[in-house]
Motif scaffolding. Sequence first.
Motif, PDB file in Angstrom:
ATOM      1  N   THR A 329      14.611  51.107  14.860  1.00  0.00           N
ATOM      2  CA  THR A 329      14.756  49.873  14.097  1.00  0.00           C
ATOM      3  C   THR A 329      14.984  50.252  12.644  1.00  0.00           C
ATOM      4  O   THR A 329      14.319  51.141  12.118  1.00  0.00           O
ATOM      5  N   VAL A 330      15.932  49.582  12.015  1.00  0.00           N
ATOM      6  CA  VAL A 330      16.240  49.881  10.620  1.00  0.00           C
ATOM      7  C   VAL A 330      16.150  48.615   9.787  1.00  0.00           C
ATOM      8  O   VAL A 330      16.353  47.501  10.285  1.00  0.00           O
ATOM      9  N   CYS A 331      15.826  48.798   8.520  1.00  0.00           N
ATOM     10  CA  CYS A 331      15.934  47.740   7.524  1.00  0.00           C
ATOM     11  C   CYS A 331      17.129  48.094   6.645  1.00  0.00           C
ATOM     12  O   CYS A 331      17.123  49.136   5.977  1.00  0.00           O
ATOM     13  N   HIS A 332      18.172  47.262   6.689  1.00  0.00           N
ATOM     14  CA  HIS A 332      19.398  47.572   5.948  1.00  0.00           C
ATOM     15  C   HIS A 332      19.205  47.198   4.485  1.00  0.00           C
ATOM     16  O   HIS A 332      18.824  46.062   4.166  1.00  0.00           O
ATOM     17  N   VAL A 333      19.448  48.135   3.583  1.00  0.00           N
ATOM     18  CA  VAL A 333      19.128  47.927   2.172  1.00  0.00           C
ATOM     19  C   VAL A 333      20.339  47.933   1.253  1.00  0.00           C
ATOM     20  O   VAL A 333      20.204  47.655   0.064  1.00  0.00           O
ATOM     21  N   ALA A 334      21.534  48.232   1.773  1.00  0.00           N
ATOM     22  CA  ALA A 334      22.719  48.341   0.927  1.00  0.00           C
ATOM     23  C   ALA A 334      23.471  47.019   0.870  1.00  0.00           C
ATOM     24  O   ALA A 334      23.362  46.172   1.758  1.00  0.00           O
ATOM     25  N   ASP A 335      24.279  46.851  -0.187  1.00  0.00           N
ATOM     26  CA  ASP A 335      25.107  45.650  -0.304  1.00  0.00           C
ATOM     27  C   ASP A 335      26.237  45.652   0.714  1.00  0.00           C
ATOM     28  O   ASP A 335      26.625  44.617   1.220  1.00  0.00           O
ATOM     29  N   ARG A 336      26.774  46.842   1.016  1.00  0.00           N
ATOM     30  CA  ARG A 336      27.828  46.948   2.028  1.00  0.00           C
ATOM     31  C   ARG A 336      27.203  46.931   3.417  1.00  0.00           C
ATOM     32  O   ARG A 336      26.098  47.435   3.608  1.00  0.00           O
ATOM     33  N   PRO A 337      27.875  46.348   4.406  1.00  0.00           N
ATOM     34  CA  PRO A 337      27.278  46.243   5.741  1.00  0.00           C
ATOM     35  C   PRO A 337      27.264  47.572   6.480  1.00  0.00           C
ATOM     36  O   PRO A 337      28.009  48.501   6.154  1.00  0.00           O
ATOM     37  N   LEU A 338      26.397  47.645   7.488  1.00  0.00           N
ATOM     38  CA  LEU A 338      26.360  48.763   8.431  1.00  0.00           C
ATOM     39  C   LEU A 338      27.039  48.280   9.700  1.00  0.00           C
ATOM     40  O   LEU A 338      26.630  47.273  10.281  1.00  0.00           O
ATOM     41  N   THR A 339      28.082  48.994  10.144  1.00  0.00           N
ATOM     42  CA  THR A 339      28.902  48.516  11.257  1.00  0.00           C
ATOM     43  C   THR A 339      28.936  49.533  12.389  1.00  0.00           C
ATOM     44  O   THR A 339      28.705  50.730  12.184  1.00  0.00           O
ATOM     45  N   VAL A 340      29.235  49.040  13.588  1.00  0.00           N
ATOM     46  CA  VAL A 340      29.421  49.911  14.746  1.00  0.00           C
ATOM     47  C   VAL A 340      30.618  50.818  14.499  1.00  0.00           C
ATOM     48  O   VAL A 340      31.666  50.378  14.042  1.00  0.00           O
ATOM     49  N   GLY A 341      30.437  52.098  14.792  1.00  0.00           N
ATOM     50  CA  GLY A 341      31.495  53.079  14.568  1.00  0.00           C
ATOM     51  C   GLY A 341      31.486  53.711  13.185  1.00  0.00           C
ATOM     52  O   GLY A 341      32.290  54.613  12.903  1.00  0.00           O
ATOM     53  N   GLN A 342      30.575  53.281  12.323  1.00  0.00           N
ATOM     54  CA  GLN A 342      30.542  53.794  10.953  1.00  0.00           C
ATOM     55  C   GLN A 342      30.018  55.220  10.908  1.00  0.00           C
ATOM     56  O   GLN A 342      29.068  55.577  11.596  1.00  0.00           O
ATOM     57  N   ARG A 343      30.662  56.048  10.109  1.00  0.00           N
ATOM     58  CA  ARG A 343      30.208  57.420   9.906  1.00  0.00           C
ATOM     59  C   ARG A 343      29.179  57.437   8.796  1.00  0.00           C
ATOM     60  O   ARG A 343      29.382  56.870   7.723  1.00  0.00           O
ATOM     61  N   VAL A 344      28.067  58.098   9.040  1.00  0.00           N
ATOM     62  CA  VAL A 344      26.959  58.128   8.087  1.00  0.00           C
ATOM     63  C   VAL A 344      26.366  59.530   8.054  1.00  0.00           C
ATOM     64  O   VAL A 344      26.710  60.391   8.865  1.00  0.00           O
ATOM     65  N   LEU A 345      25.466  59.739   7.118  1.00  0.00           N
ATOM     66  CA  LEU A 345      24.595  60.902   7.109  1.00  0.00           C
ATOM     67  C   LEU A 345      23.196  60.432   7.461  1.00  0.00           C
ATOM     68  O   LEU A 345      22.758  59.368   7.003  1.00  0.00           O
ATOM     69  N   LEU A 346      22.494  61.195   8.283  1.00  0.00           N
ATOM     70  CA  LEU A 346      21.115  60.872   8.623  1.00  0.00           C
ATOM     71  C   LEU A 346      20.213  61.930   8.013  1.00  0.00           C
ATOM     72  O   LEU A 346      20.345  63.112   8.313  1.00  0.00           O
ATOM     73  N   LYS A 347      19.290  61.486   7.135  1.00  0.00           N
ATOM     74  CA  LYS A 347      18.358  62.401   6.472  1.00  0.00           C
ATOM     75  C   LYS A 347      16.972  62.227   7.078  1.00  0.00           C
ATOM     76  O   LYS A 347      16.376  61.155   7.006  1.00  0.00           O
ATOM     77  N   HIS A 348      16.492  63.318   7.697  1.00  0.00           N
ATOM     78  CA  HIS A 348      15.164  63.316   8.317  1.00  0.00           C
ATOM     79  C   HIS A 348      14.370  64.464   7.720  1.00  0.00           C
ATOM     80  O   HIS A 348      14.760  65.629   7.841  1.00  0.00           O
ATOM     81  N   THR A 349      13.288  64.168   7.056  1.00  0.00           N
ATOM     82  CA  THR A 349      12.501  65.138   6.272  1.00  0.00           C
ATOM     83  C   THR A 349      13.457  65.931   5.373  1.00  0.00           C
ATOM     84  O   THR A 349      14.097  65.353   4.520  1.00  0.00           O
ATOM     85  N   THR A 350      13.577  67.247   5.577  1.00  0.00           N
ATOM     86  CA  THR A 350      14.438  68.058   4.710  1.00  0.00           C
ATOM     87  C   THR A 350      15.792  68.342   5.356  1.00  0.00           C
ATOM     88  O   THR A 350      16.572  69.150   4.836  1.00  0.00           O
ATOM     89  N   ARG A 351      16.097  67.689   6.458  1.00  0.00           N
ATOM     90  CA  ARG A 351      17.328  67.957   7.197  1.00  0.00           C
ATOM     91  C   ARG A 351      18.289  66.778   7.070  1.00  0.00           C
ATOM     92  O   ARG A 351      17.898  65.619   7.246  1.00  0.00           O
ATOM     93  N   THR A 352      19.555  67.037   6.771  1.00  0.00           N
ATOM     94  CA  THR A 352      20.589  66.015   6.683  1.00  0.00           C
ATOM     95  C   THR A 352      21.753  66.404   7.582  1.00  0.00           C
ATOM     96  O   THR A 352      22.289  67.513   7.461  1.00  0.00           O
TER      97      THR A 352
END
Length: 447
Positions: A329-352
């Motif tokens: 579950t995510v809380c979307h915080v950006a002004d631009r939308p999050l869409t299906v198929g979107q390329r992102v970076l996932l940052k978990h602890t010290t790993r991106t």
Amino acid sequence: MSSTTAAEQLSATTLLRFATAGSVDDGKSTLVGRLLHDSKSVLTDQLEAVEHASRSRGQEAPDLALLTDGLRAEREQGITIDVAYRYFATARRRFILADTPGHVQYTRNMVTGASTAELTVILVDARNGVVEQTRRHAAIAALLRVPHVVLAVNKMDLVGYEEGVFARIAEEFTAYATELGVPEVTAIPISALAGDNVVEPSATMDWYGGPTVLEHLETVPVSHDLTGCHARLPVQYVIRPQTAEHPDYRGYAGQIAAGTFRVGQEVTVLPSGRTSRISGIDLLGTAVDIAWTPQSVTLLLEDDIDISRGDLIVPSGDAPATSQDVEATVCHVADRPLTVGQRVLLKHTTRTVKAIVKEIPSRLTLDDLSQHAEPGELVANDIGTVRVRTAEPLALDAYADSRRTGSFLLIDPADGTTLAAGMAGESFATERPAGPAAGADDAGWDF
């Protein structure tokens, strides 16, 4: 026998991290200012500055909200924009307070302020009752697993201090929060402007027999003992000094996120799955036999194996599963939308790592907690379920087990903007829509 010094008494008190939230003009900053003022946690020069600023605005009494609204834009607009952190202490406890914005545009800041809180104070204007922003803040508190929630029904002076008004609001909010899974709600009727039930009990609400806000903050049980949790060390640096004194030194440095590590303990490095034993632990340049959260340490291993920044060192036999498929579950915080198929970076602890949003199965409707299936996108302040495919395996704990290693950020790779804050394994949905994963498999991002 020597007497206990004030410094010794302060160091022996417990620490409570808490955040405030609520809609615009519900009086959060005034409550915080009143809390600081009446608990005598305001320096003389700060109070003089507030009094001067208040007089320049034509106000006879000091506007205590100015103690937290420190930005010029905040003072000019009369709203809180940034998260204002304040540190204060009483004889019973030390506090770190995050005063978060109430405007819907700045809900993302509430996520930041509450992410490390053990308690959240949600304010409601007694004249307006529970509104959409109240429900949103309750949902965020539930998602972030904040164990204690205080409902502060403010501006009771403007409704004649009527017990029935307070009772109706408290009943509605408690029912909603309970449905969200909030474990504990304490409702307190207050007037931040007049000081009723903030630090001192109210003389005009003798029908209320519960604690004041400060009394509850001082006595609510909190525990920072994470030493018994699943031990986790996200590697931040690989240290190889290559000195004549230590020609073969290779250490793995980071802050212990949870649990305890001991010399001689068998550990596993994730995501590779390679195992070894701890041959030494360095803490501030000193060799120790044991270390625990939240200490920053350097672990030395018996075997020379490939470990780099972003790897996770865990006890063998107590390792989380690694996977390239993340559902959260995510809380979307950006002004631009999050869409299906979107390329992102996932940052978990010290790993991106690179990732693609494969599905957005549902979005939470705050009014009745129903799920809007397959919304296609999440916009600012939306709370929804996502399925993400990562380029490399990740070792995430369930957020319910660890707020540190069960959380992550989704980031725009183009400019580094934070898009969403995610909680692994968390969901309000009772059923998930089935179907094939969707998403664009662009070159370099086909996982």
